[in-house]
Design a protein around this motif. Structure first.
Motif, PDB file in Angstrom:
ATOM      1  N   VAL A  97       0.865  -1.177   0.000  1.00 55.65           N
ATOM      2  CA  VAL A  97       0.000   0.000   0.000  1.00 55.65           C
ATOM      3  C   VAL A  97       0.902   1.228   0.000  1.00 55.65           C
ATOM      4  CG1 VAL A  97      -1.729   1.317   1.266  1.00 55.65           C
ATOM      5  CG2 VAL A  97      -1.856  -1.179   1.219  1.00 55.65           C
ATOM      6  N   VAL A  98       0.756   2.096  -0.997  1.00 57.91           N
ATOM      7  CA  VAL A  98       1.582   3.296  -1.115  1.00 57.91           C
ATOM      8  C   VAL A  98       0.792   4.480  -0.567  1.00 57.91           C
ATOM      9  CG1 VAL A  98       2.924   4.753  -2.658  1.00 57.91           C
ATOM     10  CG2 VAL A  98       2.660   2.310  -3.166  1.00 57.91           C
ATOM     11  N   GLY A  99       1.179   4.952   0.589  1.00 54.99           N
ATOM     12  CA  GLY A  99       0.479   6.061   1.234  1.00 54.99           C
ATOM     13  C   GLY A  99      -0.253   5.604   2.477  1.00 54.99           C
ATOM     14  N   SER A 100      -0.081   6.351   3.566  1.00 53.12           N
ATOM     15  CA  SER A 100      -0.686   5.950   4.838  1.00 53.12           C
ATOM     16  C   SER A 100      -1.767   6.922   5.288  1.00 53.12           C
ATOM     17  CB  SER A 100       0.388   5.838   5.928  1.00 53.12           C
ATOM     18  OG  SER A 100       0.876   7.124   6.278  1.00 53.12           O
ATOM     19  N   GLY A 103      -2.880  10.284  -2.143  1.00 54.70           N
ATOM     20  CA  GLY A 103      -3.629  11.451  -1.684  1.00 54.70           C
ATOM     21  C   GLY A 103      -3.783  12.544  -2.719  1.00 54.70           C
ATOM     22  N   ALA A 104      -4.703  13.456  -2.422  1.00 56.58           N
ATOM     23  CA  ALA A 104      -4.978  14.607  -3.306  1.00 56.58           C
ATOM     24  C   ALA A 104      -4.416  15.857  -2.649  1.00 56.58           C
ATOM     25  CB  ALA A 104      -6.476  14.734  -3.556  1.00 56.58           C
ATOM     26  N   TRP A 105      -3.095  16.030  -2.764  1.00 57.75           N
ATOM     27  CA  TRP A 105      -2.399  17.112  -2.062  1.00 57.75           C
ATOM     28  C   TRP A 105      -2.250  18.383  -2.902  1.00 57.75           C
ATOM     29  CZ3 TRP A 105      -1.338  17.548   2.914  1.00 57.75           C
ATOM     30  CH2 TRP A 105      -1.306  16.405   3.704  1.00 57.75           C
ATOM     31  N   VAL A 162      -3.295  35.656   0.941  1.00 61.16           N
ATOM     32  CA  VAL A 162      -4.506  35.021   0.423  1.00 61.16           C
ATOM     33  C   VAL A 162      -4.277  33.511   0.442  1.00 61.16           C
ATOM     34  CG1 VAL A 162      -6.008  34.682  -1.578  1.00 61.16           C
ATOM     35  CG2 VAL A 162      -5.140  36.969  -1.037  1.00 61.16           C
ATOM     36  N   ILE A 163      -5.198  32.778   1.046  1.00 62.63           N
ATOM     37  CA  ILE A 163      -5.101  31.320   1.100  1.00 62.63           C
ATOM     38  C   ILE A 163      -6.205  30.734   0.235  1.00 62.63           C
ATOM     39  CG2 ILE A 163      -5.180  29.275   2.574  1.00 62.63           C
ATOM     40  CD1 ILE A 163      -4.224  31.001   4.889  1.00 62.63           C
ATOM     41  N   MET A 164      -5.827  29.977  -0.806  1.00 59.07           N
ATOM     42  CA  MET A 164      -6.776  29.371  -1.724  1.00 59.07           C
ATOM     43  C   MET A 164      -7.201  27.992  -1.201  1.00 59.07           C
ATOM     44  SD  MET A 164      -7.354  31.449  -4.190  1.00 59.07           S
ATOM     45  CE  MET A 164      -6.675  32.895  -5.043  1.00 59.07           C
ATOM     46  N   ALA A 165      -8.506  27.828  -0.999  1.00 59.78           N
ATOM     47  CA  ALA A 165      -9.053  26.550  -0.518  1.00 59.78           C
ATOM     48  C   ALA A 165     -10.288  26.205  -1.341  1.00 59.78           C
ATOM     49  CB  ALA A 165      -9.393  26.649   0.964  1.00 59.78           C
ATOM     50  N   ILE A 166     -10.101  26.108  -2.656  1.00 63.58           N
ATOM     51  CA  ILE A 166     -11.239  25.895  -3.552  1.00 63.58           C
ATOM     52  C   ILE A 166     -11.317  24.464  -4.057  1.00 63.58           C
ATOM     53  CG2 ILE A 166     -11.278  28.305  -4.277  1.00 63.58           C
ATOM     54  CD1 ILE A 166      -9.847  27.434  -6.843  1.00 63.58           C
ATOM     55  N   GLY A 167     -10.514  23.584  -3.525  1.00 68.52           N
ATOM     56  CA  GLY A 167     -10.537  22.190  -3.954  1.00 68.52           C
ATOM     57  C   GLY A 167      -9.136  21.636  -4.113  1.00 68.52           C
ATOM     58  N   GLN A 168      -9.054  20.353  -4.374  1.00 68.36           N
ATOM     59  CA  GLN A 168      -7.750  19.698  -4.484  1.00 68.36           C
ATOM     60  C   GLN A 168      -7.802  18.589  -5.502  1.00 68.36           C
ATOM     61  OE1 GLN A 168      -8.752  19.126  -0.371  1.00 68.36           O
ATOM     62  NE2 GLN A 168      -7.895  17.052  -0.433  1.00 68.36           N
ATOM     63  N   SER A 169      -6.640  18.175  -5.957  1.00 72.04           N
ATOM     64  CA  SER A 169      -6.548  17.101  -6.944  1.00 72.04           C
ATOM     65  C   SER A 169      -5.331  16.242  -6.623  1.00 72.04           C
ATOM     66  CB  SER A 169      -6.441  17.677  -8.356  1.00 72.04           C
ATOM     67  OG  SER A 169      -5.246  18.448  -8.489  1.00 72.04           O
ATOM     68  N   VAL A 170      -5.192  15.161  -7.373  1.00 68.59           N
ATOM     69  CA  VAL A 170      -4.074  14.236  -7.161  1.00 68.59           C
ATOM     70  C   VAL A 170      -2.762  14.926  -7.496  1.00 68.59           C
ATOM     71  CG1 VAL A 170      -3.015  12.076  -7.922  1.00 68.59           C
ATOM     72  CG2 VAL A 170      -5.499  12.223  -7.620  1.00 68.59           C
ATOM     73  N   ASP A 171      -1.791  14.775  -6.614  1.00 67.32           N
ATOM     74  CA  ASP A 171      -0.452  15.314  -6.856  1.00 67.32           C
ATOM     75  C   ASP A 171       0.290  14.339  -7.774  1.00 67.32           C
ATOM     76  OD1 ASP A 171       2.043  16.394  -6.853  1.00 67.32           O
ATOM     77  OD2 ASP A 171       2.334  16.358  -4.678  1.00 67.32           O
ATOM     78  N   ARG A 172       0.385  14.696  -9.024  1.00 70.52           N
ATOM     79  CA  ARG A 172       1.001  13.790  -9.995  1.00 70.52           C
ATOM     80  C   ARG A 172       2.460  13.516  -9.682  1.00 70.52           C
ATOM     81  NH1 ARG A 172      -3.026  16.518 -12.421  1.00 70.52           N
ATOM     82  NH2 ARG A 172      -4.255  15.498 -14.059  1.00 70.52           N
ATOM     83  N   ASN A 173       3.121  14.464  -9.058  1.00 75.55           N
ATOM     84  CA  ASN A 173       4.546  14.272  -8.724  1.00 75.55           C
ATOM     85  C   ASN A 173       4.759  13.221  -7.648  1.00 75.55           C
ATOM     86  OD1 ASN A 173       5.351  16.305 -10.560  1.00 75.55           O
ATOM     87  ND2 ASN A 173       4.978  17.903  -9.026  1.00 75.55           N
ATOM     88  N   ALA A 174       3.705  12.929  -6.874  1.00 75.28           N
ATOM     89  CA  ALA A 174       3.838  11.950  -5.789  1.00 75.28           C
ATOM     90  C   ALA A 174       3.554  10.527  -6.255  1.00 75.28           C
ATOM     91  CB  ALA A 174       2.888  12.313  -4.645  1.00 75.28           C
TER      92      ALA A 174
END
Length: 512
Positions: A256-259, A343-345, A486-498
């Motif tokens: 399992v990759v990711g805890s 994760g979706a970081w 300004v802090i953007m908190a409009i959603g998240q997606s998969v971190d392709r680099n991870a």
């Protein structure tokens, strides 16, 4: 019976286990014929078992049928199929084929001795059908003491609304009933029969179960989330009993990759199925978004550490500071399957001018830096864009880091805000300003330093694909909100680099 024979030559199906059905089954069986006696209730006896002193002779009905109950139960040529119903009968005389649905009793008939100890400790009561619903029985029961077969059964008529509303399917009705009886560790075991995060969900779950709680129709919903937290905290204080490791029955190793919550839950389910499981985590501690994306005041390390240690005690090998380069490397190490849960970081961007200005932060990155002990330095005025839990968390953390004026900017109304209403109320009590029907259109800066954010006011139009009313900009309503960050908190997606080499993520977040 066949058309040409005068007596039955094969097995006979008798539908209905009342006095007529029992007598018919006995007459046939005593003639040497195999009988299948199908009864829709958990025991045979029918309505006669409910009667008392009704005959002209003033005899007790139970005294009359008890010998027949015993004889049917012991007869070598009678097979009782209780708690079942005939669905379909096909064929012709002498060659019938019956389809019988046997409902689950949730009790191993081979092991049940009929002692009744289960009913004594069962915390759930229901109206007794045997007593015409005038008295109560336990959820696990036999209809009456002389019942045949004397095997207890659990009555289930589907899932309760609270359980149906739970994304994890946790049996809220079950563990709340056990808590009401003071059976706290048993209640925690019910939660863990579905998922491992009782302490986590008891603190940060958005608890849709409470919205559908039947009690809410009378006065107010049961505090289901708080009760889950209570039993988890009870274990934290009283200590956990020795965890019994599931027996390893499978030879295939799983990686399992990711805890994070997905990875740990996957490992939890697999190890209980008998698989050897190893979790690989790039960060120093396990937990993923639970550890690094949720503020400590909402989810303290002690609560999460307890959940992680429980998963470890079950036999899951969790390796920290370990980055998986490729799935092929894991295959070479002997892993038969890999579950990727990185994760979706990656935070989503609005695509407005000035978004790359120094001082514009992504909410998850900001929260992760805070939880890692290296928070970004903030100014006195902070604007948070978004209406979800990440936006509320980021705003409350900014306040705790010393910001004096924190504003949440949300483009819809309060009713459409996806954040937990209690968290929103807490944020307002702490002094955070929530500006509704407002959308940023430009980040302002001077000499490379962020000075504010230009916004426009909105109004709600027709519903969009999400079912919510679409916000529409009001012409000429633009205004400037001074801000240092300004802090953007409009959603998240998969971190392709991870992702491990060879895997990609589509725009919908699906990993291929």
């Amino acid at each position: 019976m066949t058309a040409n024979d005068s007596k039955p030559t094969g097995a006979v199906l008798v539908v209905g286990g009342g006095i007529a059905g029992m007598q018919s089954a006995l007459d046939l069986a005593n003639s040497g014929i195999k009988v299948y006696l199908v009864e829709k209730t958990p025991s045979i006896g029918g309505k006669m078992a409910q009667l008392d002193k009704t005959f002209p002779t003033n005899d007790c009905a139970m005294c009359t049928i008890s010998p027949k109950l015993v004889e049917c139960g012991r007869h070598k040529d009678i097979k009782i199929i209780s708690n079942a119903e005939l669905l379909r009968l096909e064929g012709q005389s002498g060659r019938f084929e019956a389809t019988v649905l046997r409902h689950a009793s949730y009790v191993d008939a081979e092991k049940c001795t009929g002692c009744g100890q289960c009913a004594i400790v069962c915390p759930v009561q229901a109206p007794s059908e045997y007593d015409e619903r005038l008295a109560a029985r336990k959820a696990i029961h036999i209809p009456f003491q002389q019942a045949m077969p004397k095997v207890f059964a659990v009555t289930k008529k589907g899932w309760s609304p609270c359980r149906s509303a739970c994304p994890a399917g946790v049996n809220a009705q079950g563990y709340t009933a056990l808590i009401s009886e003071g059976k706290f560790k048993e209640a925690l075991a019910v939660v863990r029969s579905t998922m491992p995060f009782a302490s986590v969900c008891g603190r940060v779950c958005i608890h849709p179960c409470e919205k559908d709680c039947e009690r809410g129709k009378l006065d107010q919903p049961i505090a289901i989330r708080a009760l889950k937290r209570f039993v988890a905290d009870y274990e934290l204080k009283s200590g956990r009993l020795k965890v019994e490791r599931p027996r390893a029955t499978k030879a295939e190793k799983v990686a399992v990759v990711g805890s994070g919550p997905a990875g740990l839950t996957c490992a939890y389910d697999l190890v209980r199925m008998g698989y050897p499981v190893t979790v690989f985590e790039a960060m120093p501690k396990a937990g993923g978004l639970l550890r690094y994306g949720i503020p400590a005041y909402r989810l303290p390390d002690s609560a999460l550490d307890s959940e992680v240690s429980y998963i470890r005690e079950l036999g899951v090998d969790i390796r920290m500071n370990t980055t998986v380069r490729s799935v092929a490397d894991l295959q070479k190490q002997g892993y038969a399957a890999t579950f990727v849960a990185t994760g979706a970081w990656s935070g989503l961007r609005m695509g407005i001018p000035g978004e790359d200005t120094t001082g514009v932060l992504e909410a998850l990155r900001f929260l992760r830096e805070v939880r890692s002990g290296s928070p970004a330095k903030l100014g006195e005025r902070v604007a948070v864009v978004g209406g979800g839990n990440a936006a509320v968390d980021a705003s409350r953390v900014a306040l705790r880091l010393g910001a004096r004026r924190v504003s949440i900017l949300y483009r819809r109304s309060r009713a459409e805000m996806p954040a937990d209403p209690r968290e929103i109320e807490d944020a307002e009590r702490e002094g955070i300003s929530i500006q509704l029907l407002v959308s940023p259109i430009r980040v302002l800066s001077e000499n490379g330093r962020l000075t504010g954010i230009e916004c426009t006011r909105m109004e709600l139009g027709e519903p969009d694909a999400s079912g919510r009313r679409r916000p529409v900009a009001i012409k000429g309503s633009e205004f400037i909100l001074p801000a240092d960050n300004v802090i953007m908190a409009i959603g998240q997606s998969v971190d392709r680099n991870a992702l491990p080499q060879g895997l990609t993520a589509g725009d919908d977040g699906t990993v291929r």
